[in-house]
Write an enzyme that holds these catalytic residues in place. Structure first.
Site, PDB file in Angstrom:
ATOM      1  CG  LEU A   1      -1.984  -0.995   1.389  1.00 29.08           C
ATOM      2  CD1 LEU A   1      -2.703  -0.804   2.722  1.00 29.08           C
ATOM      3  CD2 LEU A   1      -2.973  -0.878   0.237  1.00 29.08           C
TER       4      LEU A   1
ATOM      5  CE  LYS B   1       3.833  -3.567   9.478  1.00 27.09           C
ATOM      6  NZ  LYS B   1       2.783  -4.561   9.377  1.00 27.09           N
TER       7      LYS B   1
END
Ligand code: ADP
Ligand code: ASP
Ligand code: MG
Length: 823
Positions: free
Chosen positions: A614, A683
């Site tokens: 993504l 992340k």
């Protein structure tokens, strides 16, 4: 009248000489008179020199070096000339070879090899080849006259590279041709004599010059230089496989290219013919129908501004520096005088406008001598510290762009230095002739091949840009990536004009290299049989390969690989990391890598660190670059956890659902990193860092849902313990279900409105029906960016956030970004 010159490879053996004979026959049908200038059989000059040097060391093995030279010439005669006509030629060859041996015997006894004796020994190469060729034509009943060049070309006594006395030489040539009764004349190239009758030579490669001298003296219509390439090319074909033939080139351009290393023409050759406007054609003996190159004066100004690129190796740079030089005339005069007294040729000069330093490029072989004489010349100034002792740097080379049209095109040097700079080639000095026909850069010799290829691509190749990839890791993602690369190669070449080549592959056991590109159909088999993987060796091989447009790709989850990026970035090799370790280790290391990348013009890309394929980091960077401010990030960033909570309904045990996620390839190689929330912490930390936040792992709060005992011990224990705690997981599920909520493991980052440090946290949350996260299926990820521009409704990036195929395609996209930043 025409002059045809055949080089060493054109006459290297009987078969090639037969080619030459047919070219001569063809030419003779069109021209009444032809003059043929011949080089020695390819390699003979070097072989003679070697024997002479060995003899001068008092080493008797020079005889073993001379023997094959004689044998080669005798064999050539035997193959070329019918048996019944061989004897006189064989005895000529034998006689010449005896003479060579006699001179070498003298050298051996005296242990002395003067330049004069050297010239006399190497002159035999051309004497032999031309006499053999004359005999061959005679055997075919083609009348010809053999003429000793030493009676025609008169030089000074500068043995090794003598200077021609054109007045005497022209007279000799003209009077010979007035009286010559043959239509074909054969002359040995390269050799001449001084006014005392001693044999001299015109410098290595000098047979071209012989042809030009004769052509100019007789004002012939054209000189043809027959060699082993189909013309002068845009770059040395041995260095640049995509080099192209230059069909038309001006004398000045050709001269500049040859001076800067294009060996196809000996540099002094063009001067005499240019004065008389005699065109020079370069032709290929082995492909005589190829058009070749025509060097002449009427070149159209249209077309490319660059005609060619060339290079000279073995250069040394001398720098004379000192405050005492500023504003005082005469320093450069004394420097150049000192060099010229020692007959040291100056190849390039630059002076800074502050006059504080003077920089001169010379042949490396003369560097020590130069240092000695210059330090002596400036001894007084050095003593009183007005000038520093001469600085000498070796191991350098020049690359030069050449073209008459450069002066009409601004921006060429910018393009030149931009291209080589992007590839990490350091430029030590720059010079541009005032004619603006040449821009030269001094660089390290080890960078020459890379620099020339980069420049060739930049200025000549409209076809494609070559990109060299090294792939570390051949697990799930790595092998998918290799398959995608293989599939897409053609498409990229056709549509993006990028030629991707995988020049190296490694996994934890083996490493494989091929700088021409690994055959991706059989990489597995090739890798299996490759060398054992050793990290230090791998780094040094990649650095030494020094390929242009290089990208190192890390699709491992390995600490050592993550620790090696700086070695690549600082060599201007871009790094694409799927491995999250580098970006999620200390802030200091993350920052260091970014800084190195910026400093060395490389790219450090890691889009797949968050959300697999993504475009999360890309979107975030676009927002920031366009001046937006990120106030808050809410995200579901674990494809694994999302898969697990989407599939866990209390029927199948929690442990089994986790196992399924691992088996389907959604988890990290170690699934505990996902379940503990550590992977999500990494992340969100990377996203926060990208916004400029100096965040460390310990700054992030983690509201973990995992019982502590699951995280102790190994992976097997992890699964066993989860089975034992099935009740705990069921409880969590029931609680959410009771509220009609879904369970999502959410990461948040809140930027501080005061800019004094934001906060990040991760943890399991109950998500209600109306929330953006409610409808996140399978292994999907979603990231909501709340920014100054996106206040009420966030900017949402959503889609599959795990899986080898999508991750590999994210890595692929980063590779394209690194390969062609403008695409
Ligand atoms: P010959 O023996 O015929 O005189 P040379 O070896 O002296 O031939 O010169 C031809 C060689 O020059 C070619 O084989 C090629 O490798 C080299 N070369 C270097 N630069 C160029 C260039 N720009 N164009 C063509 N050839 C070049
Ligand atoms: N045979 C000489 C050399 O090798 C001259 C030439 O080939 O042009 O340098
Ligand atoms: Mg040559």
């Amino acid at each position: 009248m025409q002059v045809l010159k055949f080089g060493g490879s054109s006459v290297a053996n009987a078969e090639n000489i037969n080619n030459v004979v047919s070219i001569v026959q063809q030419s003779f049908t069109k021209n009444k008179n032809i003059i043929i200038v011949l080089s020695a059989l390819g390699g003979t000059t070097d072989a003679l020199l070697e024997a002479a040097i060995i003899a001068s060391h008092g080493d008797i093995s020079y005889k073993e070096k001379l023997q094959p030279i004689e044998q080669r010439h005798l064999t050539t005669v035997k193959k070329l000339i019918p048996l019944d006509q061989q004897s006189s030629v064989l005895s000529t060859v034998k006689k010449r070879c005896n003479e060579i041996e006699d001179i070498c015997n003298g050298v051996f006894l005296l242990k002395e090899l003067s330049l004069r004796t050297k010239d006399s020994i190497i002159s035999y190469g051309e004497l032999l080849s031309s006499q053999i060729f004359a005999a061959k034509l005679k055997s075919l009943n083609i009348a010809n006259a053999w003429k000793d060049a030493r009676e025609l070309i008169i030089t000074d006594s500068e043995f090794g590279s003598a200077n021609v006395d054109f007045t005497k030489t022209n007279q000799n040539i003209q009077s010979l041709f007035c009286t010559l009764d043959s239509s074909i004349c054969i002359i040995p190239g390269f050799i001449a004599s001084d006014k005392n009758g001693n044999t001299t030579t015109l410098g290595r490669g000098g047979s071209d010059y012989t042809a030009a001298i004769v052509a100019a003296a007789l004002s012939v219509s054209v000189v043809e230089i027959w060699t082993d390439v189909s013309g002068m090319m845009t770059a040395d074909p041995r260095l640049v496989s995509n080099s192209k033939i230059i069909h038309h080139i001006s004398y000045q351009e050709a001269m500049e290219l040859s001076h800067f290393g294009a060996k196809v023409i000996y540099p002094p050759t063009l001067q005499p013919v240019m004065n008389k406007h005699i065109p020079v054609a370069i032709k290929n003996t082995f492909a005589p129908n190829d058009a070749g190159t025509l060097i002449h004066s009427h070149i159209s100004k249209n077309g490319s501004s660059i005609r060619g690129i060339s290079s000279i190796n073995k250069l040394a740079l001398l720098s004379l520096e000192g405050s005492g030089m500023v504003g005082i005339p005469g320093f450069s005069k004394r420097l150049f005088e000192a060099l010229s007294n020692e007959k040291i040729n100056v190849i390039l000069i630059t002076q800074s406008s502050s006059e504080h330093s003077l920089c001169v490029g010379i042949e490396e072989a003369n560097a020590d001598k130069a240092k000695e004489v210059i330090d002596k010349t400036f001894a007084t100034e050095i003593e009183i510290k007005k000038v520093e002792p001469l600085i000498v740097e070796k191991g350098l080379a020049i690359v030069a762009l050449v073209g008459d049209n450069m002066k009409n095109h601004p921006g060429i040097s910018g393009k030149m230095f931009g291209a080589i700079g992007r590839n990490g080639v350091n430029v030590r000095a720059i010079a541009q002739g005032s004619s603006e026909r040449n821009i030269s850069a001094v660089i390290a010799t080890r960078d020459v091949k890379k620099a020339i290829n980069v420049l060739h691509e930049e200025f000549f190749e409209t076809t494609y840009k070559q990109v060299n990839l090294f792939i570390s890791g051949t697990g799930n993602v790595g092998s998918k990536l290799l398959a995608q690369l293989q599939q897409q190669q053609r498409h990229l070449q056709d549509h993006l004009r990028i030629q991707l080549r995988v020049t190296g592959i490694a996994n934890s056991k083996k490493m494989l290299f091929n700088d021409r590109g690994i055959d991706l159909c059989k990489w597995k088999e090739l890798l299996q049989n490759a060398d054992e993987m050793k990290m230090q060796q791998l780094i040094s091989i990649i650095q030494k390969q020094n390929l242009r447009n290089s990208v190192f790709i890390d699709v491992t989850a390995n600490d050592d690989v993550a620790g090696s990026y700086a070695h690549y970035l600082q060599k201007s090799i871009s790094v694409v990391a799927c491995n999250k370790i580098a970006c999620s280790s200390s802030y200091e290391y993350y920052k260091k890598l970014k800084d190195i990348a910026r400093e060395f013009n490389s790219l450090f890309l890691f889009e797949t660190n968050v959300g697999a394929g993504l475009p999360v980091i890309g979107t975030l960077n676009d927002l920031l670059r366009s001046g937006d401010r990120v106030n808050r990030i809410e995200a579901v960033l674990s494809g694994t956890l999302n898969f697990v909570f989407n599939n866990y309904t209390g029927e199948k045990s929690f442990a089994k659902v986790v196992k399924q996620a691992q088996e389907e390839g959604y988890t990290e190689p170690d699934p505990r990193l996902d379940l503990s929330g550590i992977d999500v912490m990494r992340k969100i930390m990377i996203l926060a860092r990208e916004t400029g936040e100096k965040l460390e792992m310990e700054d992030i709060s983690n509201n973990s849902f995992m019982p502590e005992s699951c995280m102790k011990g190994d992976v097997e224990n992890f699964y066993n313990e989860m089975e034992k705690h099935e009740g705990h997981f069921k409880e969590i599920y029931k609680e959410a279900e009771a509220k009609n909520c879904k369970l999502k493991f959410v990461a948040s980052y809140h930027n501080s409105p005061l800019g004094d440090g934001g906060v990040a946290s991760v943890g399991l949350q109950h998500i209600q029906l109306q929330h953006d996260f409610y409808r996140l299926y399978g292994k999907d990820n979603a990231v909501l960016f709340y920014t100054n521009r996106y206040t009420e409704q966030p900017l949402v990036v959503k889609g599959a956030g795990a899986g080898a195929e999508v991750t590999a395609s994210g890595v692929f996209a980063d590779i394209i970004r690194a390969a062609a930043p403008s695409n």
